[in-house]
Design a protein around this motif. Structure first.
Motif, mmCIF file in Angstrom:
data_model
loop_
_atom_site.group_PDB
_atom_site.id
_atom_site.type_symbol
_atom_site.label_atom_id
_atom_site.label_comp_id
_atom_site.label_asym_id
_atom_site.label_seq_id
_atom_site.Cartn_x
_atom_site.Cartn_y
_atom_site.Cartn_z
ATOM 1 N N UNK A 6 19.374 6.801 -18.841
ATOM 2 C CA UNK A 6 18.429 7.245 -19.866
ATOM 3 C C UNK A 6 17.072 6.571 -19.686
ATOM 4 N N UNK A 7 17.089 5.286 -19.400
ATOM 5 C CA UNK A 7 15.838 4.550 -19.180
ATOM 6 C C UNK A 7 15.100 5.094 -17.960
ATOM 7 N N UNK A 8 15.829 5.370 -16.887
ATOM 8 C CA UNK A 8 15.212 5.887 -15.666
ATOM 9 C C UNK A 8 14.575 7.258 -15.892
ATOM 10 N N UNK A 9 15.133 8.041 -16.784
ATOM 11 C CA UNK A 9 14.555 9.354 -17.080
ATOM 12 C C UNK A 9 13.315 9.243 -17.960
ATOM 13 N N UNK A 10 13.279 8.249 -18.804
ATOM 14 C CA UNK A 10 12.177 8.123 -19.765
ATOM 15 C C UNK A 10 10.909 7.545 -19.145
ATOM 16 N N UNK A 11 11.052 6.768 -18.080
ATOM 17 C CA UNK A 11 9.880 6.137 -17.471
ATOM 18 C C UNK A 11 9.223 7.077 -16.468
ATOM 19 N N UNK A 12 7.955 6.833 -16.196
ATOM 20 C CA UNK A 12 7.265 7.622 -15.176
ATOM 21 C C UNK A 12 7.708 7.165 -13.790
ATOM 22 N N UNK A 13 7.617 8.065 -12.832
ATOM 23 C CA UNK A 13 7.969 7.710 -11.458
ATOM 24 C C UNK A 13 7.048 6.609 -10.943
ATOM 25 N N UNK A 14 5.799 6.663 -11.350
ATOM 26 C CA UNK A 14 4.835 5.642 -10.946
ATOM 27 C C UNK A 14 5.259 4.265 -11.447
ATOM 28 N N UNK A 15 5.668 4.187 -12.706
ATOM 29 C CA UNK A 15 6.107 2.917 -13.295
ATOM 30 C C UNK A 15 7.297 2.349 -12.530
ATOM 31 N N UNK A 16 8.270 3.191 -12.242
ATOM 32 C CA UNK A 16 9.472 2.723 -11.546
ATOM 33 C C UNK A 16 9.145 2.241 -10.137
ATOM 34 N N UNK A 17 8.284 2.971 -9.443
ATOM 35 C CA UNK A 17 7.920 2.560 -8.079
ATOM 36 C C UNK A 17 7.190 1.222 -8.089
ATOM 37 N N UNK A 73 0.834 -1.206 0.000
ATOM 38 C CA UNK A 73 0.000 0.000 0.000
ATOM 39 C C UNK A 73 0.869 1.256 0.000
ATOM 40 N N UNK A 74 1.927 1.239 0.816
ATOM 41 C CA UNK A 74 2.809 2.400 0.881
ATOM 42 C C UNK A 74 3.510 2.617 -0.460
ATOM 43 N N UNK A 75 3.923 1.539 -1.102
ATOM 44 C CA UNK A 75 4.554 1.656 -2.426
ATOM 45 C C UNK A 75 3.580 2.264 -3.432
ATOM 46 N N UNK A 76 2.320 1.874 -3.351
ATOM 47 C CA UNK A 76 1.311 2.431 -4.258
ATOM 48 C C UNK A 76 1.157 3.934 -4.044
ATOM 49 N N UNK A 77 1.180 4.361 -2.787
ATOM 50 C CA UNK A 77 1.064 5.789 -2.503
ATOM 51 C C UNK A 77 2.312 6.536 -2.945
ATOM 52 N N UNK A 78 3.473 5.948 -2.702
ATOM 53 C CA UNK A 78 4.723 6.564 -3.151
ATOM 54 C C UNK A 78 4.718 6.765 -4.664
ATOM 55 N N UNK A 79 4.129 5.826 -5.380
ATOM 56 C CA UNK A 79 4.114 5.913 -6.844
ATOM 57 C C UNK A 79 3.300 7.100 -7.337
ATOM 58 N N UNK A 80 2.440 7.646 -6.478
ATOM 59 C CA UNK A 80 1.620 8.783 -6.872
ATOM 60 C C UNK A 80 2.279 10.133 -6.656
ATOM 61 N N UNK A 81 3.486 10.147 -6.105
ATOM 62 C CA UNK A 81 4.198 11.412 -5.892
ATOM 63 C C UNK A 81 4.474 12.071 -7.241
ATOM 64 N N UNK A 82 4.115 13.335 -7.345
ATOM 65 C CA UNK A 82 4.219 14.024 -8.638
ATOM 66 C C UNK A 82 5.271 15.124 -8.662
ATOM 67 N N UNK A 83 5.922 15.386 -7.541
ATOM 68 C CA UNK A 83 6.849 16.523 -7.487
ATOM 69 C C UNK A 83 8.274 16.152 -7.877
ATOM 70 N N UNK A 84 8.521 14.885 -8.214
ATOM 71 C CA UNK A 84 9.865 14.458 -8.601
ATOM 72 C C UNK A 84 9.943 14.413 -10.124
ATOM 73 N N UNK A 85 10.776 15.269 -10.707
ATOM 74 C CA UNK A 85 10.883 15.291 -12.164
ATOM 75 C C UNK A 85 11.798 14.174 -12.656
ATOM 76 N N UNK A 86 11.964 14.072 -13.965
ATOM 77 C CA UNK A 86 12.690 12.943 -14.548
ATOM 78 C C UNK A 86 14.155 12.907 -14.115
ATOM 79 N N UNK A 87 14.789 14.061 -14.015
ATOM 80 C CA UNK A 87 16.199 14.082 -13.608
ATOM 81 C C UNK A 87 16.355 13.666 -12.148
ATOM 82 N N UNK A 88 15.442 14.127 -11.320
ATOM 83 C CA UNK A 88 15.528 13.780 -9.904
ATOM 84 C C UNK A 88 15.248 12.298 -9.677
ATOM 85 N N UNK A 89 14.294 11.750 -10.408
ATOM 86 C CA UNK A 89 14.016 10.325 -10.230
ATOM 87 C C UNK A 89 15.187 9.485 -10.730
ATOM 88 N N UNK A 90 15.842 9.943 -11.791
ATOM 89 C CA UNK A 90 17.053 9.249 -12.257
ATOM 90 C C UNK A 90 18.114 9.253 -11.164
#
Length: 511
Positions: A242-253, A50-67
């Protein structure tokens, strides 16, 4: 009637010292303890999901930061073999062409991949084209092209199924003769006597699109994790970034967090605050992950993991927690939870009853207090699900909490010669539902109705004309437009049950 606490209470420092408030806190703490005991009995795996699902909804992390976040996690010690394997698997499945060139440059290393493995040999090299096909498959094409170009040194290594072999000239005019090639024996000969083939341009070219990964994905995952950590191949790390930047944060989580070991998951929670945007930029009302962003930005995640799991369960996963209680809880636990919920709700009948907890959120032990508010929110959710069974009971709840509403029962089973009209006004002390019978009109189109202004629309109620055999369906209807969101969304009883959240009141205090 049940208090939904839709308005922020007025502060009152004296409220925190009276006996009723202390008893209320005690009841909340006891309910929290029972819920946590039930959540922990299964090893917390579901709560963590459940916590992972909520983490996946975080929207303030852009592609560079998630990479940067995931790369730092991958490069941390001890080596994250399991995480790297999962990430490589995702790359292979979604973008194999990204790693194909790396394999092509190291094509000579695939000698060991094919040596002693007839299955792999046949899967990659045996796809020769017949006379009606367009061209050979990749492995077969590499084998045939190399054999023609280097026929002086390798043609005799080709093994044929017939009594005699085929000459280069004959096969050049009739390429389908390659169907008679004994592929396994030929490749085994190349492995032993033609080492030039494995580093040739022909073989290398056949590998560039990455299709060979699917011959044995596990083998290549192991090989590439060695390239990551033992050889530290920069080209591979560039592909990963490059792959980490291209995917959504939700997908990676969703795909990476669920496989982390407990220690690595704690590390992720400690790393993530560094990559969140300041709350003034990122916090928006209505997003289930906003509260988690606030908490993570203020507290070390690994040190508060239990409270994070509990807080997320009672606020963002209320329905799932309710299901867990009903399906996994013992009769004793369910009865205890029910009794505590009713005591909590009955002891907090006014908006200002929340003032002491709100003061604690802003001044003392904020995380502990916000968890209490979350538990209270879930208690309301539980009681709503237990008590409110009919549209009339829901409408009574709306009225007692000052919520204006309009019916929104849209039935799609009306006959072509039946129609519905909107009319009426917001609740004015009388029932908001007043069905009116309409005569059936045949062969007439539904009339278009024009509204003079937005205000006149907000005063509309939905009425329906249903034949007698639909009256039972009508009596069970439970869809409304509510003033709490400006009548913008149709709410069912299930949706309303999950929408009222005490944490709305505490946002400014915690932020």
């Amino acid at each position: 009637m049940l208090q939904l606490f839709l308005c922020e209470p007025a502060g009152d420092e004296n409220n925190g010292n009276n006996d009723s408030c202390k008893r209320w806190r005690s009841l909340l703490d006891e309910l929290e303890s029972v819920i946590w005991s039930l959540m922990s009995s299964g090893g917390q795996s579901e709560a963590r999901l459940w916590l992972c699902n909520t983490l996946s909804g975080i929207s303030s992390i852009n592609s560079r930061r998630q990479r940067d976040l995931f790369v730092n996690l991958l490069r941390s010690k001890p080596i994250k073999w399991h995480l790297a394997s999962q990430l490589l698997q995702l790359i292979f499945e979604n973008q194999p062409q990204k790693v194909g060139p790396i394999i092509a440059k190291k094509s000579y290393k695939l000698e060991n991949f094919f040596k002693g493995n007839p299955r792999r040999i046949l899967q990659w090299f045996s796809n020769f084209a017949g006379s009606g096909d367009f061209e050979h498959g990749k492995g077969a094409k590499a084998l045939s092209q190399f054999a023609f170009v280097n026929r002086d040194i390798c043609w005799e290594e080709l093994e044929w199924k017939g009594k005699h072999g085929q000459s280069p000239a004959m096969v050049a005019t009739k390429p389908h003769y390659f169907l008679d090639l004994d592929v396994q024996r030929t490749v085994e000969n190349f492995l032993e006597y033609v080492p030039e083939f494995w580093s040739s341009n022909e073989f290398s070219e056949s590998l560039k699109d990455g299709d060979i990964l699917f011959i044995d994905t596990k083998y290549f995952v192991n090989w590439f994790t060695d390239l990551m950590y033992k050889e530290e191949l920069e080209e591979l790390w560039d592909v990963i970034e490059e792959f980490l930047m291209e995917q959504s944060f939700s997908f990676l989580c969703h795909h990476l967090l669920i496989i982390l070991e407990e220690q690595d998951f704690h590390l992720f929670l400690d790393l993530i605050p560094k990559y969140l945007k300041p709350k003034s930029e990122s916090i928006a009302s209505g997003n289930a992950s906003d509260w988690l962003e606030i908490v993570l930005s203020k507290y070390r995640g690994s040190s508060t993991i239990d409270q994070l799991l509990l807080l997320n369960a009672v606020t963002n996963q209320a329905r799932q927690l309710l299901r867990l209680v009903r399906e996994e809880g013992s009769e004793e636990e369910k009865e205890k939870i029910k009794n505590l919920v009713f005591q909590i709700c009955d002891s907090s009948s006014y908006t200002n009853d929340l003032a002491p907890l709100m003061e604690e959120v802003s001044k003392r032990k904020p995380l502990e207090s916000i968890t209490r508010l979350g538990v209270h929110s879930w208690a309301i959710h539980f009681r709503l699900s237990e008590e409110l069974r009919t549209p009339e009971s829901w409408e009574s709840l709306f009225i007692s909490n000052g919520i204006k509403f309009r019916k929104s029962d849209k039935y799609t089973l009306l006959h072509d010669d039946e129609f519905s009209e909107d009319c009426g006004s917001d609740y004015d002390g009388r029932s908001s539902w007043s069905p009116k019978h309409k005569k059936r009109r045949k062969h007439k189109r539904k009339r278009k109705r024009n509204l003079d202004s937005a205000e006149s629309y907000e005063d509309e109620l939905v009425d329906f004309s249903l034949t007698n055999n639909r009256r039972d369906l009508q009596s069970k209807a439970g869809d409304w437009l509510l003033s709490t969101d400006g009548y913008s969304t149709t709410w069912s009883s299930l949706g309303v049950c999950g929408s009222f959240n005490l944490l709305r009141c505490s946002g400014n205090a915690l932020a």
